[in-house]
Write an enzyme that holds these catalytic residues in place. Structure first.
Site, PDB file in Angstrom:
ATOM      1  N   GLU B  54       0.874  -1.164   0.000  1.00  0.00           N
ATOM      2  CA  GLU B  54       0.000   0.000   0.000  1.00  0.00           C
ATOM      3  C   GLU B  54       0.903   1.204   0.000  1.00  0.00           C
ATOM      4  O   GLU B  54       1.738   1.374   0.889  1.00  0.00           O
ATOM      5  CB  GLU B  54      -0.835   0.031   1.285  1.00  0.00           C
ATOM      6  CG  GLU B  54      -2.205  -0.549   1.140  1.00  0.00           C
ATOM      7  CD  GLU B  54      -3.013  -0.372   2.414  1.00  0.00           C
ATOM      8  OE1 GLU B  54      -2.814   0.630   3.116  1.00  0.00           O
ATOM      9  OE2 GLU B  54      -3.803  -1.276   2.706  1.00  0.00           O
ATOM     10  N   ASP B  65      -5.864   9.772   9.737  1.00  0.00           N
ATOM     11  CA  ASP B  65      -4.538   9.311  10.125  1.00  0.00           C
ATOM     12  C   ASP B  65      -4.049   9.914  11.429  1.00  0.00           C
ATOM     13  O   ASP B  65      -4.333  11.071  11.745  1.00  0.00           O
ATOM     14  CB  ASP B  65      -3.530   9.622   9.009  1.00  0.00           C
ATOM     15  CG  ASP B  65      -3.695   8.659   7.848  1.00  0.00           C
ATOM     16  OD1 ASP B  65      -3.580   7.444   8.087  1.00  0.00           O
ATOM     17  OD2 ASP B  65      -3.965   9.114   6.724  1.00  0.00           O
ATOM     18  N   TYR B 180     -10.986  -4.023   3.347  1.00  0.00           N
ATOM     19  CA  TYR B 180     -10.024  -3.552   4.341  1.00  0.00           C
ATOM     20  C   TYR B 180     -10.806  -3.327   5.626  1.00  0.00           C
ATOM     21  O   TYR B 180     -11.582  -2.384   5.724  1.00  0.00           O
ATOM     22  CB  TYR B 180      -9.408  -2.247   3.833  1.00  0.00           C
ATOM     23  CG  TYR B 180      -8.241  -1.702   4.629  1.00  0.00           C
ATOM     24  CD1 TYR B 180      -8.201  -1.765   6.023  1.00  0.00           C
ATOM     25  CD2 TYR B 180      -7.172  -1.089   3.982  1.00  0.00           C
ATOM     26  CE1 TYR B 180      -7.140  -1.253   6.732  1.00  0.00           C
ATOM     27  CE2 TYR B 180      -6.099  -0.565   4.684  1.00  0.00           C
ATOM     28  CZ  TYR B 180      -6.097  -0.654   6.058  1.00  0.00           C
ATOM     29  OH  TYR B 180      -5.052  -0.118   6.755  1.00  0.00           O
TER      30      TYR B 180
END
Ligand SMILES: Cc1ncc(COP(=O)(O)O)c(C=O)c1O
Lengths: 410, 283
Positions: B54, B65, B180
């Site tokens: 990734e 994040d 995911y």
């Protein structure tokens, strides 16, 4: 251009105003914003919610706020105008609300909604600290836990509001990432929200963010325009000819504008912050100097570079220092219904001083941007032109910063 | 429903499943701390034990994040990384590796500004297999997901603990390559997931789809990777690799002689742990 039947029907069911708006959020947040949308729709249809709002707005916030004829300001501008020119200027006095700005109108709506949803922890982002103070205030009033994210730069320049929030029992978290201003505070609030999804309600302070926030915050702020309409009818027997308001994310402006969008005789002006001037690149004028992109859950005009990286905004006013704007404004801009102009730091600072001396009202630096453009526009308009400027907040919070700029030590 | 493109991702997950183990998915940020170091590292990942790569596309405002990946993105941007350079990196990588699946992960705005059609054409031509775009939920599928599937790129969706059984079909509808699973409510690199809870969540998702399920956000050590690998088709490690990289930088955030090696050595340990774990529910 095709003429729309109404400018007041947005957003559509997917949260779009034309191409703007939408729900650009991480999957973790999707179920939350869908829940919020459902809860808001249910609340809107519930007379008990409306009664609670009305009562809070009247007895706690202190509404209605006056619509005040600014006689000396009007006369002053007529002196420098050609014969027969010089618009009649009214202030919509949102600075008289409890906590000192329009922000409380929206916070009351969201906090009552959070209570209905059983949420006990409230988070908010803030720039000037006015939204943070309003949120901390209503959390104190209803016994809710309150965490406010604020850029470290803004913590420094809006010290009085930081202290107020702490007095009210809120936790203020200084955000040091990015440019340490409002956009970074919003990133951090979103990060908190994805982490604390189960008990936390995110109280967004302006008409931005993912659907349903832009439309919902606008609805809560529309009381400004609705009152203005009634008050102008009472005082002048007719509609105003123009409306003008400053724009950070655009909530005080949307609140004033929305009830008048379908009255074609009413001209509408939004004033963005031009910072050191648009050509300098150091400004916060997303419509004038930006382009459409996606940030903080919606598509809207944003300041960015050619790689799509968001650039730092600049404004003397912490409340306008944001590289985006609410999506409905982007749409009103593209459709041409509203006109967006900008005022520099220096222009705002002179308007701040002039209006203080002429009217005995110290405006916040944010509405001082709108006042700066009134100084420019009013002398070009006929004397019977009725112009309403949204006095979105009072300047007490800005006193230390302005004193420093003017070289006065307190 | 749009047909799902078949990419290197499908082949690699199948190969790992045949070997009775999970795939190790490694995340690095493109251009961190500079283009050349990052490209060298990218090329070294497969030999170190990465099954799938990734590659993070830097963005100024990465709202999902944590501090480690935020800082990595800012280092890369400061060193001049752009989306065009990230695509060029993939093109370089493909000159020496035509089998390791590579997924770009980031946020929508840089892609939107690059131009969706141009981006999809360039990414596909460079050898990208799939996309993870954090701020594009199924509600916004018309933006990039559907055009990507049409262009032959997998669109990999995030499923989270807040994605309940009622919502899962919506999330899975246009997903390709793999699912995911974000193992925690939170941002990258924050909390540590509980392997048992994650295993149950993976099983729940697999009741709704035949796609492989990889688990990420918060997996740091070889032991944690092994625990997750027992109950998932893939384990994603990101912030721990970024931290290893950051630990080798000099006072001005520049790469040093140990930068690439620090990351590949951790990848090696993670790979050993993942490869040494039998997949409990391997089909
Ligand atoms: C007094 C005042 N006016 C205006 C603004 C700008 O926000 P908005 O554009 O949402 O009204 C702020 C924000 O902090 C404010 O404090």
């Amino acid at each position: 251009m095709n003429v729309l039947n109404s400018f007041r029907t947005g957003p559509d069911e997917n949260g779009h105003f034309g191409i703007f708006g939408g729900r650009f959020v991480a999957e973790t947040l999707m179920p939350l914003i869908l829940d919020l949308e459902k809860a808001y729709e249910a609340a809107k249809a519930d007379p008990a919610y409306k009664a609670e709002m009305d009562s809070g707005l009247k007895h706690y916030v202190g509404r209605p706020s006056p619509l005040y004829y600014a006689e000396r300001f009007t006369e002053h501008l007529r002196k420098g105008a050609p014969a027969g020119k010089g618009a009649k200027i009214y202030f919509k006095r949102e600075e008289l609300n409890h906590t000192g700005s329009h922000k409380v109108n929206n916070v009351l709506g969201q906090i009552l909604l959070a209570r209905r949803m059983g949420k006990e922890r409230i988070i908010a982002e803030t720039g000037a600290g006015q939204h943070g103070v309003a949120t901390a205030t209503l959390c104190a009033r209803y016994g809710l836990k309150c965490v406010v994210y604020m850029g470290a730069v803004d913590v420094a320049r809006q010290a009085p509001n930081v202290f107020r929030m702490k007095m009210l029992g809120a936790e203020v978290v200084p955000v040091k990432s990015g440019s340490s201003t409002l956009k970074d505070a919003m990133n951090e609030a979103l990060r908190d929200w994805v982490t604390n999804v189960h008990d936390t309600f995110y109280c967004i302070g302006t008409v931005a963010g993912p659907h349903p926030y832009p439309g919902m915050v606008r609805d809560f702020q529309s009381i400004i325009g609705h009152e203005t309409r009634t008050q102008m009818e009472e005082q002048e027997g007719r509609l105003p000819d123009s409306l003008i308001a400053c724009i950070g994310g655009g909530s005080n402006a949307m609140g004033l504008f929305h009830p008048f969008l379908d009255d074609p005789t009413v001209q509408i002006f939004g004033v963005e912050a031009a910072g050191h001037g648009i050509p300098s690149g150091q400004h916060a004028a997303s419509l004038t100097g930006g382009r459409p992109g996606v940030l903080h859950g919606n598509r809207t005009y944003l300041l960015m570079d050619d790689d799509g990286q968001i650039t730092e905004a600049h404004s003397i006013s912490a409340g306008l220092d944001y590289p985006g704007i609410g999506p409905e404004h982007s749409w009103l801009h593209d459709t041409g219904r509203a006109t967006y102009i900008s005022a520099t730091d220096d222009e705002a600072l002179s308007a701040f001083q002039l209006v203080s001396k002429l009217e005995g009202i110290i405006p916040a630096l944010e509405p001082a941007h709108a006042l700066a453009k009134v100084i420019e526009l009013a002398p070009t308009l006929p004397e019977d032109h009725l112009m309403v400027v949204n006095m979105s907040g009072r300047g007490d919070k800005d006193i230390p910063q302005v004193a420093e700029i003017l070289g006065t030590s307190l | 429903m749009t047909t799902r493109p078949i990419t290197r991702l499908d082949h690699r997950f199948k190969a790992c499943a045949s070997a009775g183990r999970a795939a190790l998915v490694t995340f690095i940020t493109a251009g961190d701390p500079d283009y050349d170091t990052s490209l060298t590292l990218l090329k070294a990942l497969p030999a170190a034990g990465a099954d799938i790569i990734e590659l993070g596309v830097p963005f100024t405002d990465p709202m999902a994040d944590g501090p480690a990946i935020q800082a990595a993105g800012l280092r890369a941007l400061k060193a001049g990384q752009t989306l065009a350079k990230t695509i060029a990196m993939v093109r370089e990588f493909r000159k020496t590796d035509d089998t390791t699946p590579l997924v770009l992960m980031g946020y929508y705005n840089p892609v939107y500004i690059y131009g969706v059609d141009r981006f999809l054409a360039d990414a596909k031509a460079a050898g990208v297999d799939g996309l993870v775009v954090v701020d594009l939920p199924p509600e916004e599928d018309n933006e990039l997901c559907l055009p990507a599937l049409k262009a032959g790129l997998a669109f990999i969706r995030l499923a989270t603990p807040t994605t309940d059984d009622k919502r899962l079909p919506t999330v899975l509808a246009n997903t390709a390559g793999f699912v995911y699973y974000v193992s925690i409510n939170g941002i990258t690199g924050s909390a540590t997931p509980d392997a048992d809870v994650v295993g149950q969540a993976v099983a729940r998702i697999k009741r709704h789809t035949a796609l492989p399920v990889a688990v990420g956000f918060g997996v740091r050590t070889p032991a944690q990777a092994a625990a997750i690998a027992a109950g998932a088709d893939g384990v994603v490690v990101g912030s721990a690799l970024i931290d290893a990289l950051r630990g080798t930088l000099d006072g001005e955030d520049r790469a040093t002689a140990g930068t690439v090696g620090a990351v590949t050595s951790l990848v090696g340990q993670l790979a050993e742990a993942v490869r040494g774990t039998r997949r409990e529910a391997a089909e």
